[in-house]
Design a protein around this motif. Structure first.
Motif, short mmCIF file in Angstrom:
data_model
loop_
_atom_site.label_atom_id
_atom_site.label_comp_id
_atom_site.label_asym_id
_atom_site.label_seq_id
_atom_site.Cartn_x
_atom_site.Cartn_y
_atom_site.Cartn_z
N ALA A 251 58.33 51.81 17.78
CA ALA A 251 57.87 52.66 16.68
C ALA A 251 57.71 51.86 15.39
CB ALA A 251 58.84 53.82 16.47
N ALA A 252 58.68 50.96 15.12
CA ALA A 252 58.58 50.13 13.91
C ALA A 252 57.38 49.19 13.99
CB ALA A 252 59.87 49.33 13.72
N ARG B 190 50.01 49.63 11.78
CA ARG B 190 49.16 50.60 11.09
C ARG B 190 49.03 50.24 9.61
NH1 ARG B 190 50.57 56.96 10.30
NH2 ARG B 190 48.63 57.52 9.27
N TYR B 191 50.14 49.84 9.00
CA TYR B 191 50.12 49.45 7.60
C TYR B 191 49.25 48.20 7.41
CZ TYR B 191 51.60 47.53 3.15
OH TYR B 191 51.61 47.01 1.88
N ALA C 123 54.60 49.75 15.65
CA ALA C 123 53.39 50.56 15.51
C ALA C 123 53.13 50.92 14.04
CB ALA C 123 53.49 51.83 16.35
N LEU C 124 54.19 51.30 13.31
CA LEU C 124 54.03 51.63 11.89
C LEU C 124 53.65 50.39 11.08
CD1 LEU C 124 56.98 54.12 11.31
CD2 LEU C 124 54.54 54.62 11.33
N GLY C 125 54.26 49.25 11.40
CA GLY C 125 53.91 48.02 10.71
C GLY C 125 52.46 47.61 10.97
#
Length: 115
Positions: A15-16, A22-23, A18-20
């Motif tokens: 999850a981390a 995306r950013y 994927a969020l990174g």
């Protein structure tokens, strides 16, 4: 308990990531969409003043207002090489360049420019 913690750690890491990611994708798209800034030096946009000031003379020659004499002479030579009337330059610009050199070196020339 170790068997339950392992999937939680892996899930959190995914999850981390994927969020990174995306950013980073959003930041890259914003970087590409920004307006292009010219990397060249900007020139003085205005015309000449009726009486040459030290500031205007420094802008014309590309030196500081309180530059040493050698820097002023070197800048004058460089600018005159590019704008000399014998090499296709303007007589008006050549007179302004000479006036700028005189203004920075403390010499006064009668009424300023011939034009």
């Amino acid at each position: 308990m170790a068997s339950v913690a392992s999937p939680i750690v892996v899930g959190t890491a995914v999850a981390a990531g994927a969020l990174g990611g995306r950013y980073l994708i959003g930041a890259w798209q914003a970087f590409k969409a920004r307006p292009a800034i010219p990397r060249i030096r900007k020139f003085y946009p205005g015309g000449f003043q009726s009486v040459m000031t030290r500031r205007e003379a420094a802008l014309i020659l590309g030196v500081r207002e309180h530059a040493v004499t050698e820097k002023i002479k070197e800048a004058h030579r460089r600018v005159m090489m590019a704008n000399h009337p014998d090499a296709g330059g303007s007589h008006y610009l050549a007179s302004k360049i000479n006036e700028a050199k005189d203004a920075l070196m403390g010499k006064s020339r009668g009424s300023g420019s011939a034009f």
